[in-house]
Structures are given as structure tokens and as C-alpha cells.
Design a protein around this motif. Sequence first.
Motif, mmCIF file in Angstrom:
data_model
loop_
_atom_site.group_PDB
_atom_site.id
_atom_site.type_symbol
_atom_site.label_atom_id
_atom_site.label_comp_id
_atom_site.label_asym_id
_atom_site.label_seq_id
_atom_site.Cartn_x
_atom_site.Cartn_y
_atom_site.Cartn_z
ATOM 1 N N PRO A 56 0.810 -1.220 0.000
ATOM 2 C CA PRO A 56 0.000 0.000 0.000
ATOM 3 C C PRO A 56 0.850 1.279 0.000
ATOM 4 O O PRO A 56 1.806 1.413 0.759
ATOM 5 C CB PRO A 56 -0.817 -0.127 1.288
ATOM 6 C CG PRO A 56 -0.927 -1.594 1.497
ATOM 7 C CD PRO A 56 0.384 -2.158 1.051
ATOM 8 N N HIS A 75 -5.528 -5.670 -7.705
ATOM 9 C CA HIS A 75 -5.591 -4.326 -7.117
ATOM 10 C C HIS A 75 -6.457 -4.343 -5.864
ATOM 11 O O HIS A 75 -7.477 -5.030 -5.802
ATOM 12 C CB HIS A 75 -6.193 -3.361 -8.146
ATOM 13 C CG HIS A 75 -6.587 -2.034 -7.590
ATOM 14 N ND1 HIS A 75 -5.770 -0.928 -7.676
ATOM 15 C CD2 HIS A 75 -7.719 -1.627 -6.940
ATOM 16 C CE1 HIS A 75 -6.388 0.099 -7.118
ATOM 17 N NE2 HIS A 75 -7.558 -0.296 -6.651
ATOM 18 N N GLN A 76 -6.059 -3.542 -4.876
ATOM 19 C CA GLN A 76 -6.943 -3.242 -3.751
ATOM 20 C C GLN A 76 -6.606 -1.842 -3.255
ATOM 21 O O GLN A 76 -5.467 -1.395 -3.353
ATOM 22 C CB GLN A 76 -6.805 -4.277 -2.629
ATOM 23 C CG GLN A 76 -5.431 -4.447 -2.042
ATOM 24 C CD GLN A 76 -5.362 -5.633 -1.095
ATOM 25 O OE1 GLN A 76 -5.664 -6.764 -1.484
ATOM 26 N NE2 GLN A 76 -4.960 -5.381 0.134
ATOM 27 N N ASP A 77 -7.623 -1.126 -2.755
ATOM 28 C CA ASP A 77 -7.390 0.246 -2.318
ATOM 29 C C ASP A 77 -8.241 0.582 -1.099
ATOM 30 O O ASP A 77 -9.071 -0.219 -0.654
ATOM 31 C CB ASP A 77 -7.630 1.234 -3.468
ATOM 32 C CG ASP A 77 -9.063 1.222 -3.997
ATOM 33 O OD1 ASP A 77 -10.000 1.203 -3.182
ATOM 34 O OD2 ASP A 77 -9.245 1.243 -5.230
ATOM 35 N N ASN A 78 -8.004 1.778 -0.563
ATOM 36 C CA ASN A 78 -8.689 2.188 0.667
ATOM 37 C C ASN A 78 -10.121 2.648 0.412
ATOM 38 O O ASN A 78 -10.824 3.006 1.355
ATOM 39 C CB ASN A 78 -7.899 3.292 1.387
ATOM 40 C CG ASN A 78 -7.789 4.574 0.576
ATOM 41 O OD1 ASN A 78 -7.876 4.553 -0.661
ATOM 42 N ND2 ASN A 78 -7.583 5.690 1.252
ATOM 43 N N MET A 93 -6.830 4.165 -12.590
ATOM 44 C CA MET A 93 -7.031 4.776 -11.284
ATOM 45 C C MET A 93 -6.864 6.283 -11.426
ATOM 46 O O MET A 93 -5.803 6.750 -11.836
ATOM 47 C CB MET A 93 -6.033 4.224 -10.265
ATOM 48 C CG MET A 93 -6.284 4.665 -8.841
ATOM 49 S SD MET A 93 -5.201 3.809 -7.668
ATOM 50 C CE MET A 93 -3.608 4.527 -8.100
ATOM 51 N N ILE A 99 -5.545 8.668 -2.922
ATOM 52 C CA ILE A 99 -5.950 7.268 -2.798
ATOM 53 C C ILE A 99 -4.743 6.466 -2.355
ATOM 54 O O ILE A 99 -3.599 6.794 -2.698
ATOM 55 C CB ILE A 99 -6.520 6.741 -4.134
ATOM 56 C CG1 ILE A 99 -7.163 5.358 -3.967
ATOM 57 C CG2 ILE A 99 -5.458 6.726 -5.215
ATOM 58 C CD1 ILE A 99 -7.945 4.881 -5.191
ATOM 59 N N GLN A 100 -4.978 5.431 -1.578
ATOM 60 C CA GLN A 100 -3.917 4.509 -1.185
ATOM 61 C C GLN A 100 -4.248 3.145 -1.782
ATOM 62 O O GLN A 100 -5.365 2.647 -1.606
ATOM 63 C CB GLN A 100 -3.814 4.406 0.340
ATOM 64 C CG GLN A 100 -2.619 3.591 0.795
ATOM 65 C CD GLN A 100 -2.267 3.839 2.251
ATOM 66 O OE1 GLN A 100 -2.873 4.673 2.902
ATOM 67 N NE2 GLN A 100 -1.288 3.129 2.763
ATOM 68 N N HIS A 101 -3.286 2.564 -2.468
ATOM 69 C CA HIS A 101 -3.566 1.300 -3.161
ATOM 70 C C HIS A 101 -2.377 0.369 -3.090
ATOM 71 O O HIS A 101 -1.245 0.777 -2.801
ATOM 72 C CB HIS A 101 -3.946 1.560 -4.627
ATOM 73 C CG HIS A 101 -2.777 1.894 -5.503
ATOM 74 N ND1 HIS A 101 -2.476 1.184 -6.644
ATOM 75 C CD2 HIS A 101 -1.841 2.866 -5.405
ATOM 76 C CE1 HIS A 101 -1.409 1.710 -7.218
ATOM 77 N NE2 HIS A 101 -1.003 2.725 -6.500
ATOM 78 N N GLU A 103 -0.771 -3.155 -5.417
ATOM 79 C CA GLU A 103 -0.860 -3.924 -6.650
ATOM 80 C C GLU A 103 0.014 -5.166 -6.478
ATOM 81 O O GLU A 103 1.231 -5.049 -6.307
ATOM 82 C CB GLU A 103 -0.375 -3.108 -7.853
ATOM 83 C CG GLU A 103 -1.047 -1.762 -8.027
ATOM 84 C CD GLU A 103 -2.499 -1.848 -8.452
ATOM 85 O OE1 GLU A 103 -2.883 -2.891 -9.038
ATOM 86 O OE2 GLU A 103 -3.251 -0.890 -8.197
ATOM 87 N N TRP A 129 -11.501 4.049 -9.325
ATOM 88 C CA TRP A 129 -10.761 2.939 -9.929
ATOM 89 C C TRP A 129 -11.722 2.107 -10.770
ATOM 90 O O TRP A 129 -12.904 1.974 -10.431
ATOM 91 C CB TRP A 129 -10.147 2.038 -8.841
ATOM 92 C CG TRP A 129 -9.517 0.786 -9.398
ATOM 93 C CD1 TRP A 129 -8.251 0.665 -9.885
ATOM 94 C CD2 TRP A 129 -10.120 -0.502 -9.534
ATOM 95 N NE1 TRP A 129 -8.028 -0.622 -10.325
ATOM 96 C CE2 TRP A 129 -9.164 -1.370 -10.111
ATOM 97 C CE3 TRP A 129 -11.383 -1.024 -9.225
ATOM 98 C CZ2 TRP A 129 -9.433 -2.710 -10.392
ATOM 99 C CZ3 TRP A 129 -11.652 -2.358 -9.511
ATOM 100 C CH2 TRP A 129 -10.669 -3.186 -10.081
#
Length: 233
Positions: A56, A75-78, A93, A99-101, A103, A129
Motif C-alpha cells: 500500500p 488491485h486493492q485500495d482504501n 485509477m 488514494i492509497q492502493h 498492486e 478505480w
Amino acid sequence: MIERRPFNSLGGANHGWLDAKHHFSFASYHDPARMGWGALRVWNDDTIAANTGFPPHPHSDMEIITYVRDGAITHQDNLGNKGRTEAGDVQVMSAGTGIQHAEYNLEPDTTRIFQIWIIPDARGGAPTWGSKPFPKGERSGRFVTLASGIAGDEDALPIRAQARVLGLTLAAGESAEYSFDGTRFGYLVPAKGAIEVNGIRLEARDGAAIRNEGAITVKALEDAEVVLVDSAP
């Protein structure tokens, strides 16, 4: 004007889990002659080892497009978004106000991506996203818009910049054309295969910086997969 930028001239760093090549200045690589091309600021050619990835980290005020060449990226994000993007497909994105992500390559094999950053037309805006499959058959022999902020490109993933990211696949011997507005900047990279662009030969992963060309003709010398960014100055 088409300036060939050979792959072996790119900056980069090998971190073990990540082998990154930079078409433009990025991180510890700095070349004042390669700070961007129009609104295109970053084009990274990343090779990511299996079961590794980017932990992240934050971004703001940037349009970040990931084109998956081999393997897949997760992908995942806050904001709660999660998704897996496979080879040939694209995720976008819009970092906006922040944004905080992360990969990750959660696959058993190596993943290879192009990560493309485009400066947005305006700062701010809510971060977003999205991802979308683009079957290679649909862009066989013609350019298909993958991500765009230009009116009329509603089938593409949206970005907040007057720019297009396009994909093309060609069989050896085939060719395709693309027309430019005279004020715009183009940057083209063959993900796979050798090609000619208006007669200039490019090997796989070479870059071509394009300016003041009304149109380009891309001819495949081998079966090829091509990514093009058409951006505002």
C-alpha cells in the motif's frame, strides 16, 4: 518527427522482485531530456515476480493506467475496490484528492505490465478505480481506445485528461493507421514483436516519441501487440 528510444537506453532499477525500466525520469532515474511527453509523465515497463508486488502506498492528482502484458495484477485500495486484471486488459485509477492502493502479482508466474501516468486536466476530484477486459480479437488490425478523456470515446475506461490510451494487435505483414491532431504528442511502444512506424523500425519494448506527424502507419514485421498514448501538449 519520430524519435526511436531503444529499450537498452531506458533508465531503471532491479529490486529483485521488481525489474523496472523507465521511458521517462522516475524515482532514482533522472534524465532532464526525458521528463515526459506532452501530458504523458510516466511509462514504466515493470516485470513483477510471482507472489510479490507493490505494498500500500498513496497517490494524488494523477491518471494511472495499467496495461497488463503477461500474467495478471490484483488491485486493492482504501476505497474498498478489489479486482484482478489479466493480460491484454486495462485498469485505470484516477488518484484525484488522494488514494492509497496496492498492486500484487498473486499468480504462480511472472507478471509484466506497462504503467502509464498522465497528468490530469485539473487537480482534485474524488478518486476512482475501474478495470475492463479488451479481448485482443477486437483490436486485431485496428487501434482500439482503451482509456480516454476525449468526447466520443464512451466505450473506453474514463480518465480525467484530454488523452487516449490505445491498443493494437497485428499479424506479421499487417498494418494499421492512426491520425493525429497536429498539436498533439504520441508515444508508442510495441509490447511484443518488431514493427515499423512510418518506416522506422522498433523492436519489442522500444519507445517512439511522435510529434508533428499527421498520421502514422504501423506495420508488423512479426506478430505484434502495440500500445499508443495520444496526449495533449
